[in-house]
Scaffold this active site. Structure first.
Site, PDB file in Angstrom:
ATOM      1  N   GLY A  25       0.888  -1.229   0.078  1.00 43.25           N
ATOM      2  CA  GLY A  25       0.053   0.018   0.019  1.00 43.25           C
ATOM      3  C   GLY A  25       0.651   1.123   0.094  1.00 43.25           C
ATOM      4  N   GLY A  27       2.943   2.658   2.247  1.00 46.60           N
ATOM      5  CA  GLY A  27       4.254   2.428   2.641  1.00 46.60           C
ATOM      6  C   GLY A  27       5.193   1.862   1.836  1.00 46.60           C
ATOM      7  CE1 TYR A 176      -8.185   3.099   9.953  1.00 44.35           C
ATOM      8  CE2 TYR A 176     -10.082   4.632   9.227  1.00 44.35           C
ATOM      9  CZ  TYR A 176      -8.766   4.248   9.080  1.00 44.35           C
ATOM     10  OH  TYR A 176      -7.763   4.618   8.065  1.00 44.35           O
TER      11      TYR A 176
END
Length: 321
Positions: A25, A27, A176
């Site tokens: 993703g 990163g 979240y």
């Protein structure tokens, strides 16, 4: 005003950058960008095997990148400490720490230390990691940065100090949002404490990717075993999301752009702040509440057992100057 791209990022030769969640993703994309600019990138990955596969993929696209894959499970504070110890032993200088890794909207579970996973990984793991590495950042000559990845969803977040682990009731999106608000509160409080201690050359900023198509969106439906939700998320990504590469730009901008200041919040400046090129923005009103941030900091130190010695950091910063 011109739109910032990777071409505008400074040369990073001789710089060391740590990126958590570097194997996939945002990163993964940011790791490649930092490497293209010449940085040594320490890839902090929950799975070393996946990290090495990701590093090999980057090597197939970039000429001779300087990549160092190391295991770091943010859901296990012992793993976080071991990773930080390894970085400190190997590297005398650390220029950027990107607190990027995260989980999103998953069924309730707990980390190795008994924390609700989203709060434990997204916030507490990075709080501990930063605490273990902050002295190395401060001791490094020149400006250094801590960049913490949040989300636009933080605007819906509340910090439920009475039930941080959502044991009484659990909503995956509420948990979240709490973790992402905690990320911004942490980034700003870290800057306040650096300022109060007189540490001038290390800054803390927050960022968010907008709506970027990564594997993160699929993990919740996959863990629920919901094929319908998986297809729905894939359709949303295809229709509305920008690429993971574009989603990684705010983090790279926050980590490298000279215009960034401590306490900034960076995100894509296009439609509804969901897509486009990075710019400095304003986060939610709740994220600027110093009392809430201070309380979260105290709780985080208690839960992780990691304390920040700003007096010692100030002395180290003065020695470098």
């Amino acid at each position: 005003m011109s739109k910032w791209t990777l071409a505008d990022a400074p040369d990073l030769s001789g710089k060391t950058v740590v990126v958590t969640g570097a194997n996939s993703g945002l990163g993964y994309e940011a790791t490649g960008m930092f490497a293209v600019k010449g940085a040594t990138v320490v890839m902090a990955c929950r799975s070393a095997d996946r990290g090495h596969r990701a590093a090999n993929d980057i090597r197939a696209e970039i000429t001779d990148p300087d990549l160092d894959v190391r295991e770091c499970d943010l859901a296990d504070l012992a793993s976080v400490e071991a990773f930080a110890d390894g970085v400190r032993e190997e590297y005398d200088e650390l220029h950027v720490l990107c607190n990027n890794a995260g989980v999103m909207a998953i069924p309730r579970s707990e980390t190795a230390d008994g924390f609700e996973t989203q709060f434990g990984v997204n916030h507490l793991g990075h709080f501990a990691l930063t605490g273990h590495l902050l002295d190395r950042l401060v001791e490094t000559a020149g400006e250094t940065r801590v960049v913490t990845q949040s989300s636009g969803v933080h605007e819906r977040g509340e910090i439920d100090f009475a039930d941080l682990d959502h044991e009484d009731s659990y909503g995956k999106w509420e948990a979240y949002a709490q973790s992402k608000l905690a990320n911004v509160l942490f980034a700003y409080e870290l800057q306040r404490r650096l300022d109060a201690a007189g540490v001038d050359d290390t800054l803390s900023a927050a960022c968010h990717p907008g709506y970027a198509a990564t594997g993160l969106q699929a993990r919740g439906p996959e863990q629920e075993g919901s094929t319908i939700k998986s297809y729905a998320m894939a359709a949303l990504n295809a229709t509305f999301a920008q690429s993971a590469e574009m989603g990684a730009l705010p983090m790279v901008y926050a980590a490298t752009a000279p215009a960034v200041e401590g306490g900034d919040y960076v995100g894509p400046g296009g439609l509804f702040d969901m897509r486009g090129h990075p710019e400095t923005q304003r986060s939610s009103d709740a994220s600027y509440d110093p009392e809430r941030a201070e309380r979260l900091w105290t709780v985080s130190e208690d839960l992780t057992g990691v304390t920040y010695d700003f007096e010692a950091l100030a002395m180290a910063d003065n020695v470098i100057e």
